[in-house]
Design a protein around this motif. Structure first.
Motif, PDB file in Angstrom:
ATOM      1  N   ILE A 113      15.057  35.550  35.602  1.00 13.72           N
ATOM      2  CA  ILE A 113      16.190  36.224  36.253  1.00 13.72           C
ATOM      3  C   ILE A 113      17.260  36.494  35.196  1.00 13.72           C
ATOM      4  O   ILE A 113      17.930  35.572  34.722  1.00 13.72           O
ATOM      5  N   THR A 114      17.367  37.768  34.804  1.00 17.68           N
ATOM      6  CA  THR A 114      18.289  38.163  33.732  1.00 17.68           C
ATOM      7  C   THR A 114      19.550  38.780  34.317  1.00 17.68           C
ATOM      8  O   THR A 114      19.479  39.560  35.268  1.00 17.68           O
ATOM      9  N   LEU A 115      20.689  38.440  33.718  1.00 20.28           N
ATOM     10  CA  LEU A 115      21.961  39.060  34.089  1.00 20.28           C
ATOM     11  C   LEU A 115      22.575  39.668  32.826  1.00 20.28           C
ATOM     12  O   LEU A 115      22.657  39.000  31.791  1.00 20.28           O
ATOM     13  N   GLU A 116      22.990  40.937  32.909  1.00 16.86           N
ATOM     14  CA  GLU A 116      23.703  41.553  31.787  1.00 16.86           C
ATOM     15  C   GLU A 116      25.156  41.098  31.807  1.00 16.86           C
ATOM     16  O   GLU A 116      25.782  41.060  32.873  1.00 16.86           O
ATOM     17  N   ALA A 117      25.669  40.749  30.627  1.00 10.61           N
ATOM     18  CA  ALA A 117      27.048  40.271  30.533  1.00 10.61           C
ATOM     19  C   ALA A 117      27.716  40.901  29.326  1.00 10.61           C
ATOM     20  O   ALA A 117      27.050  41.187  28.323  1.00 10.61           O
ATOM     21  N   ASN A 118      29.020  41.120  29.418  1.00 10.55           N
ATOM     22  CA  ASN A 118      29.764  41.658  28.275  1.00 10.55           C
ATOM     23  C   ASN A 118      30.796  40.653  27.799  1.00 10.55           C
ATOM     24  O   ASN A 118      31.421  39.978  28.615  1.00 10.55           O
ATOM     25  N   PRO A 119      30.976  40.544  26.473  1.00 15.10           N
ATOM     26  CA  PRO A 119      31.908  39.558  25.929  1.00 15.10           C
ATOM     27  C   PRO A 119      33.333  39.708  26.454  1.00 15.10           C
ATOM     28  O   PRO A 119      34.062  38.736  26.575  1.00 15.10           O
ATOM     29  N   GLY A 120      33.744  40.926  26.804  1.00 15.19           N
ATOM     30  CA  GLY A 120      35.112  41.136  27.270  1.00 15.19           C
ATOM     31  C   GLY A 120      35.352  40.644  28.686  1.00 15.19           C
ATOM     32  O   GLY A 120      36.458  40.729  29.204  1.00 15.19           O
ATOM     33  N   THR A 121      34.310  40.120  29.365  1.00 13.15           N
ATOM     34  CA  THR A 121      34.461  39.775  30.787  1.00 13.15           C
ATOM     35  C   THR A 121      34.214  38.301  31.051  1.00 13.15           C
ATOM     36  O   THR A 121      34.043  37.906  32.185  1.00 13.15           O
ATOM     37  N   PHE A 122      34.143  37.484  30.001  1.00 11.96           N
ATOM     38  CA  PHE A 122      33.804  36.098  30.311  1.00 11.96           C
ATOM     39  C   PHE A 122      34.957  35.175  29.955  1.00 11.96           C
ATOM     40  O   PHE A 122      35.730  35.422  29.043  1.00 11.96           O
ATOM     41  N   GLU A 123      35.101  34.120  30.761  1.00 11.96           N
ATOM     42  CA  GLU A 123      35.989  33.051  30.337  1.00 11.96           C
ATOM     43  C   GLU A 123      35.136  31.791  30.282  1.00 11.96           C
ATOM     44  O   GLU A 123      34.017  31.772  30.795  1.00 11.96           O
ATOM     45  N   LYS A 124      35.648  30.778  29.651  1.00  7.90           N
ATOM     46  CA  LYS A 124      34.857  29.563  29.422  1.00  7.90           C
ATOM     47  C   LYS A 124      34.243  29.070  30.737  1.00  7.90           C
ATOM     48  O   LYS A 124      34.884  29.104  31.780  1.00  7.90           O
ATOM     49  N   ASP A 125      33.011  28.625  30.644  1.00  4.74           N
ATOM     50  CA  ASP A 125      32.244  28.060  31.770  1.00  4.74           C
ATOM     51  C   ASP A 125      31.748  29.095  32.786  1.00  4.74           C
ATOM     52  O   ASP A 125      31.027  28.743  33.703  1.00  4.74           O
ATOM     53  N   ARG A 126      32.121  30.380  32.634  1.00  2.00           N
ATOM     54  CA  ARG A 126      31.612  31.391  33.567  1.00  2.00           C
ATOM     55  C   ARG A 126      30.092  31.531  33.418  1.00  2.00           C
ATOM     56  O   ARG A 126      29.373  31.644  34.418  1.00  2.00           O
ATOM     57  N   PHE A 127      29.614  31.518  32.167  1.00  2.00           N
ATOM     58  CA  PHE A 127      28.171  31.660  31.950  1.00  2.00           C
ATOM     59  C   PHE A 127      27.410  30.473  32.555  1.00  2.00           C
ATOM     60  O   PHE A 127      26.344  30.636  33.126  1.00  2.00           O
ATOM     61  N   LYS A 128      27.992  29.268  32.425  1.00  2.00           N
ATOM     62  CA  LYS A 128      27.346  28.072  33.020  1.00  2.00           C
ATOM     63  C   LYS A 128      27.252  28.235  34.536  1.00  2.00           C
ATOM     64  O   LYS A 128      26.279  27.821  35.157  1.00  2.00           O
ATOM     65  N   ALA A 129      28.290  28.847  35.117  1.00  2.00           N
ATOM     66  CA  ALA A 129      28.287  29.055  36.580  1.00  2.00           C
ATOM     67  C   ALA A 129      27.198  30.051  36.981  1.00  2.00           C
ATOM     68  O   ALA A 129      26.569  29.900  38.033  1.00  2.00           O
ATOM     69  N   PHE A 130      26.958  31.062  36.146  1.00  2.00           N
ATOM     70  CA  PHE A 130      25.852  31.995  36.426  1.00  2.00           C
ATOM     71  C   PHE A 130      24.521  31.253  36.355  1.00  2.00           C
ATOM     72  O   PHE A 130      23.616  31.497  37.148  1.00  2.00           O
ATOM     73  N   ARG A 131      24.419  30.345  35.389  1.00  2.00           N
ATOM     74  CA  ARG A 131      23.195  29.545  35.251  1.00  2.00           C
ATOM     75  C   ARG A 131      22.982  28.718  36.527  1.00  2.00           C
ATOM     76  O   ARG A 131      21.870  28.656  37.063  1.00  2.00           O
ATOM     77  N   SER A 132      24.049  28.100  37.016  1.00  2.00           N
ATOM     78  CA  SER A 132      23.946  27.287  38.244  1.00  2.00           C
ATOM     79  C   SER A 132      23.556  28.143  39.454  1.00  2.00           C
ATOM     80  O   SER A 132      22.918  27.666  40.382  1.00  2.00           O
ATOM     81  N   ALA A 133      23.953  29.431  39.408  1.00  2.00           N
ATOM     82  CA  ALA A 133      23.619  30.339  40.520  1.00  2.00           C
ATOM     83  C   ALA A 133      22.139  30.727  40.515  1.00  2.00           C
ATOM     84  O   ALA A 133      21.652  31.322  41.469  1.00  2.00           O
ATOM     85  N   GLY A 134      21.430  30.398  39.433  1.00  2.00           N
ATOM     86  CA  GLY A 134      19.992  30.686  39.382  1.00  2.00           C
ATOM     87  C   GLY A 134      19.578  31.680  38.317  1.00  2.00           C
ATOM     88  O   GLY A 134      18.399  31.983  38.153  1.00  2.00           O
ATOM     89  N   VAL A 135      20.559  32.229  37.555  1.00  2.00           N
ATOM     90  CA  VAL A 135      20.213  33.140  36.455  1.00  2.00           C
ATOM     91  C   VAL A 135      19.541  32.309  35.360  1.00  2.00           C
ATOM     92  O   VAL A 135      20.001  31.216  35.027  1.00  2.00           O
TER      93      VAL A 135
END
Length: 397
Positions: A113-135
């Motif tokens: 399950i891949t999610l496209e992300a851009n560096p200008g849209t993330f704050e700390k721990d947001r990526f971890k939260a996507f991981r917890s969502a199942g990405v």
């Protein structure tokens, strides 16, 4: 617009005979971004005010439910959430989206399950939260680590944000992808080498590398920037391939480089002429049935898409791929792969006899563009360099 067909229509007898259906992937399009890039011709829209997250997910799920009869009983091997900038959606929204998909489709146990992300849209721990969502896999749209080039590409992030985002992705995910572009306005060979050194220093398991092309109906088409000449661009690609190989990344597809075990299954399924159901504004689908291959397109404009999808009418175009076009469509994809394709896959995925591509293969071999045995066909170095010439040998006469 052709009337939407029901499942009986797809299942009726026809000219093709597919012994088995290919693997199925799901593509989900989230169309909003912070700012439209001047080179971008994707169906993306600048987010003005608050994004209608919940209504859009309602529309996606209504779209999926209307499509379920077409993929009934089939297992989904990969999901790709693309955009726009999907990472603009909150982790809670992505969590809800994936839960709603899981409730309706059977996913492979180790579904990518891949999610496209851009560096200008993330704050700390947001990526971890996507991981917890199942990405399970992040694809980070860096494009360059050079502030000057990022500015010329209209990106909303800078070098420091790009590095921080990739470091965060590496911590949160077992596998991730970096998107890099080359042949940028004003880019020198030295600039490119610096970009690649920085990218490889972050030890990504997968890199996708794209030549900047000036697409119609973009800002760059109206106001073309000065880009490196073709010879320089070829030399840049050679340098990229050398540097990635030295770092243990193999070029397995024209624009993709990966460490062993980190190839992107979703993209591989496209190139191997697998099936994909596309939901979301402007999404495309390619679906196989026992006697036909069908392509669909959803309504493109997000507001109209939401209206139509919620009314159970997300599809605006539907076409059956003609028997004459199937060889070219298959080869357009399969010849992008370094390892090419098995002859058996051609007959299984198109329902056509091998003789349908015999003439094209003979000519390609004579021109030194492919090598083959009785099992497999793959592009030579020359075939990879002149891929358009190679693919065009299979156009319907």
């Amino acid at each position: 617009m052709a009337p939407r067909q029901d499942i009986q229509h797809y299942m009726r007898s026809g000219t093709l005979q597919l012994a088995a259906l290919p693997p199925l992937s799901l593509y989900v399009h989230l169309p909003w971004c912070i700012r439209k890039c001047p080179y971008c011709d994707f169906n993306s829209h600048e987010a003005v005010g608050e994004m209608p997250e919940q209504r859009y997910i309602d529309a996606l799920i209504a779209d999926l439910e209307a499509a379920l009869p077409l993929v009934w009983g089939r297992t989904v091997h990969s999901i790709f959430i693309g955009g726009g900038t999907p990472s603009l959606f909150s982790p809670q929204a992505i969590d809800r989206l994936l839960a709603d998909i899981r409730a309706r489709l059977r996913l492979e146990a180790d579904c990518e399950i891949t999610l496209e992300a851009n560096p200008g849209t993330f704050e700390k721990d947001r990526f971890k939260a996507f991981r917890s969502a199942g990405v399970t896999r992040l694809s980070v749209g860096v494009q360059s680590f050079d502030d000057k080039h990022l500015k010329s590409l209209g990106r909303v992030h800078d070098r420091a944000q790009a590095i921080a985002a990739v470091e965060e992705a590496a911590q949160a995910f077992d596998t991730f992808n970096l998107d890099i572009m080359y042949a940028l306005p004003g880019q020198t060979m030295e600039n490119l080498e610096q970009d690649m050194r920085q990218a490889l220093a972050l030890q990504p398991p997968h890199i996708s590398i794209y030549h900047l092309t000036i697409e119609p109906n973009t800002y760059f088409a109206k106001f073309p920037p000065v880009v490196p000449e073709e010879d320089t661009a070829y030399a840049m690609l050679d340098t990229i391939t050398e540097m990635t190989e030295a770092a243990g990344l193999r070029r397995y597809e024209v624009s993709a480089y990966a460490k062993a075990g980190h190839q992107c299954f979703h993209n591989l399924n496209y190139w191997q002429f697998g099936d994909y159901l596309g939901i979301g504004a402007g999404a495309h689908s390619k679906l196989s049935f026992a006697h036909r291959v069908v392509r669909q397109v959803r309504y493109r404009e997000p507001k109209l898409y939401m209206e139509k999808a919620l009314a159970g009418e997300a599809v605006t175009q539907e076409t059956e791929v003609s028997r004459a076009d199937l060889p070219f469509e298959f080869m357009l994809n399969a010849l992008r792969l370094r390892d090419g394709f098995k002859l058996q896959d051609f007959t299984e995925k198109t329902g056509l006899p091998f003789t349908a591509i015999q003439q094209g293969l003979d000519e390609a071999e004579r021109k030194g563009l492919i090598e083959r045995d009785f099992v497999r066909v793959k592009p030579t170095e020359r075939g990879f360099d002149f891929l358009n010439d190679l693919q065009s040998l299979f156009l319907a006469g």
